[in-house]
Design a protein around this motif. Structure first.
Motif, short mmCIF file in Angstrom:
data_model
loop_
_atom_site.label_atom_id
_atom_site.label_comp_id
_atom_site.label_asym_id
_atom_site.label_seq_id
_atom_site.Cartn_x
_atom_site.Cartn_y
_atom_site.Cartn_z
N GLY A 255 0.81 -1.21 0.00
CA GLY A 255 0.00 0.00 0.00
C GLY A 255 0.85 1.26 0.00
N ALA A 256 2.00 1.20 0.68
CA ALA A 256 2.91 2.35 0.71
C ALA A 256 3.52 2.63 -0.66
CB ALA A 256 4.01 2.12 1.73
N ALA A 257 3.52 1.62 -1.52
CA ALA A 257 4.09 1.78 -2.86
C ALA A 257 3.09 2.31 -3.87
CB ALA A 257 4.64 0.44 -3.35
N ALA A 258 1.87 2.61 -3.41
CA ALA A 258 0.82 3.03 -4.34
C ALA A 258 1.20 4.28 -5.12
CB ALA A 258 -0.49 3.25 -3.56
N MET A 259 1.69 5.31 -4.42
CA MET A 259 2.00 6.56 -5.09
C MET A 259 3.18 6.43 -6.06
SD MET A 259 1.04 9.59 -5.66
CE MET A 259 -0.14 9.82 -4.33
N PRO A 260 4.31 5.82 -5.64
CA PRO A 260 5.41 5.65 -6.60
C PRO A 260 5.01 4.84 -7.82
CG PRO A 260 6.18 5.26 -4.37
CD PRO A 260 4.70 5.38 -4.29
N LEU A 261 4.20 3.80 -7.60
CA LEU A 261 3.78 2.98 -8.72
C LEU A 261 2.86 3.76 -9.65
CD1 LEU A 261 3.96 0.17 -9.97
CD2 LEU A 261 1.91 -0.46 -8.71
N ALA A 262 2.00 4.59 -9.08
CA ALA A 262 1.11 5.41 -9.91
C ALA A 262 1.93 6.37 -10.78
CB ALA A 262 0.14 6.19 -9.03
N VAL A 263 2.95 6.97 -10.19
CA VAL A 263 3.82 7.88 -10.96
C VAL A 263 4.53 7.12 -12.07
CG1 VAL A 263 5.86 9.35 -10.84
CG2 VAL A 263 4.13 9.46 -9.03
N ALA A 264 5.05 5.92 -11.74
CA ALA A 264 5.72 5.11 -12.74
C ALA A 264 4.77 4.70 -13.85
CB ALA A 264 6.33 3.87 -12.08
N GLY A 265 3.53 4.38 -13.47
CA GLY A 265 2.53 3.98 -14.46
C GLY A 265 2.19 5.11 -15.42
N VAL A 266 2.00 6.31 -14.86
CA VAL A 266 1.73 7.47 -15.70
C VAL A 266 2.90 7.74 -16.63
CG1 VAL A 266 1.36 9.96 -15.69
CG2 VAL A 266 0.12 8.52 -14.07
N GLY A 267 4.13 7.59 -16.10
CA GLY A 267 5.31 7.79 -16.93
C GLY A 267 5.41 6.79 -18.05
N PHE A 268 5.13 5.53 -17.75
CA PHE A 268 5.18 4.49 -18.77
C PHE A 268 4.17 4.76 -19.88
CE2 PHE A 268 3.08 0.66 -20.35
CZ PHE A 268 4.13 0.07 -21.04
N MET A 269 2.93 5.08 -19.47
CA MET A 269 1.89 5.33 -20.48
C MET A 269 2.19 6.60 -21.26
SD MET A 269 -1.69 4.04 -18.75
CE MET A 269 -1.46 4.84 -17.17
N GLY A 270 2.83 7.59 -20.59
CA GLY A 270 3.22 8.80 -21.29
C GLY A 270 4.25 8.52 -22.37
N ILE A 271 5.23 7.68 -22.05
CA ILE A 271 6.26 7.32 -23.04
C ILE A 271 5.64 6.58 -24.22
CG2 ILE A 271 8.28 5.84 -23.42
CD1 ILE A 271 9.08 6.44 -20.51
N ARG A 272 4.73 5.67 -23.91
CA ARG A 272 4.09 4.91 -24.99
C ARG A 272 3.22 5.82 -25.86
NH1 ARG A 272 0.58 -0.67 -24.15
NH2 ARG A 272 0.55 -1.29 -26.36
N ALA A 273 2.51 6.75 -25.22
CA ALA A 273 1.68 7.69 -25.98
C ALA A 273 2.55 8.60 -26.85
CB ALA A 273 0.83 8.53 -25.01
N TRP A 274 3.71 9.01 -26.32
CA TRP A 274 4.62 9.87 -27.09
C TRP A 274 5.15 9.13 -28.32
CZ3 TRP A 274 5.82 14.62 -28.04
CH2 TRP A 274 7.03 14.94 -28.66
#
Length: 305
Positions: A255-274
């Motif tokens: 549960g403590a990893a929720a925020m870092p994982l969310a940031v990583a997920g947004v970054g991953f999808m951002g790279i793929r969208a780019w």
């Protein structure tokens, strides 16, 4: 068959048995390694499923970590555990928390409503009856169906009755854990499939425009990628939540990893969208068309000779 030397015959048979066992173990190990490799490759080929499944798993893990703490209960539920099975007075906060924690973590993990439903048909039964000097401390009780408890009257619980009560709690915990894991796995599968569907349509549509794949191949690739991501997402979420339900402390860490994982997920999808945008820009000249529309391009002057 005549056996001349029994000791030599027995030694030979033992050696043959050991060799067969080693071959069997080697075959099993090879199969396990092969299966693990296939699963790993399957998951790696659907990266969006890892992001979405991780997000769902951490969200559920955060709920588990929050729900299993006594201090996070509504005040009326805290009071219920402070009074459960007590004839006079009220338990201390520490003892009330211990009574609450005697409910299986798999049930507590689902929140106040699940806890209320669990307690609806149960009494806090004294192991050593109050009439025989038993106290109201948490160590002297267990949750049990109210009819069983009240039919016992003022007698102590027998070891057999205590074992049955524990078995009932274990059964309820197993059902709760299965329901929670299945529900989370479905959420993870749906989230993964939806994300992959969007990206896969965009990526394969551009390939189709370039003539690298046909329309039928586009449909096949999108369907296969979506299904693969959904299955992988469900598997990952299910595994993570299973670990959390079996070992509740893991839920706090995850549960403590929720925020870092969310940031990583947004970054991953951002790279793929780019990457998709760059490919579309190369084909359709999106940037150039946008600049012309906004009047950002400098007019070219024709030079007459």
């Amino acid at each position: 068959m005549e056996i001349n030397n029994p000791l030599e015959f027995l030694t030979t048979k033992v050696q043959e048995t050991v060799a067969d066992a080693q071959n069997l173990a080697g075959g099993i190990a090879a199969k396990v390694q092969e299966s693990a490799t296939e699963v790993t490759a399957f998951i790696e080929s659907a990266p969006s499923s890892i992001v979405s499944a991780g997000a769902i798993a951490t969200q559920e893990a955060f709920k588990i970590a929050h729900n299993i703490r006594f201090e996070n209960l509504p005040a009326n539920l805290q009071f219920k555990f402070a009074r459960a099975g007590v004839r006079d007075g009220i338990r201390s906060v520490q003892e009330a928390a211990k009574v609450f924690e005697s409910i299986p973590a798999q049930i507590r993990a689902q929140g106040p409503e699940a806890i209320r439903n669990f307690c609806q048909d149960k009494d806090w039964s004294h192991i050593q009856a109050h009439a025989n000097g038993g106290g109201s401390e948490a160590a002297n009780g267990i949750f049990e169906h109210f009819r069983v408890n009240r039919a016992r009257g003022g007698a102590d619980m027998t070891q057999a009755e205590l074992a049955v009560a524990k078995q009932v709690l274990a059964g309820a915990a197993f059902k709760a854990a299965v329901a929670q894991v299945v529900g989370a796995a479905i959420k993870g599968a749906i989230a993964s499939a939806v994300i992959e569907l969007v990206f896969s349509i965009l990526e394969n549509s551009l390939l189709c425009v370039e003539g690298k794949i046909t329309q039928s191949e586009l449909v096949e690739k999108v369907a296969a990628a979506t299904a693969q991501a959904g299955i992988a997402g469900g598997i990952i979420t299910g595994i993570l939540l299973t670990l959390c339900t079996i070992f509740p402390p893991i839920a706090g860490l995850l549960g403590a990893a929720a925020m870092p994982l969310a940031v990583a997920g947004v970054g991953f999808m951002g790279i793929r969208a780019w990457e998709i945008f760059c490919q579309g820009d190369r084909i359709f000249g999106i940037t150039e068309q946008t600049q012309k529309f906004l009047g950002m391009t400098e007019p070219t002057t024709e030079v007459k000779l």
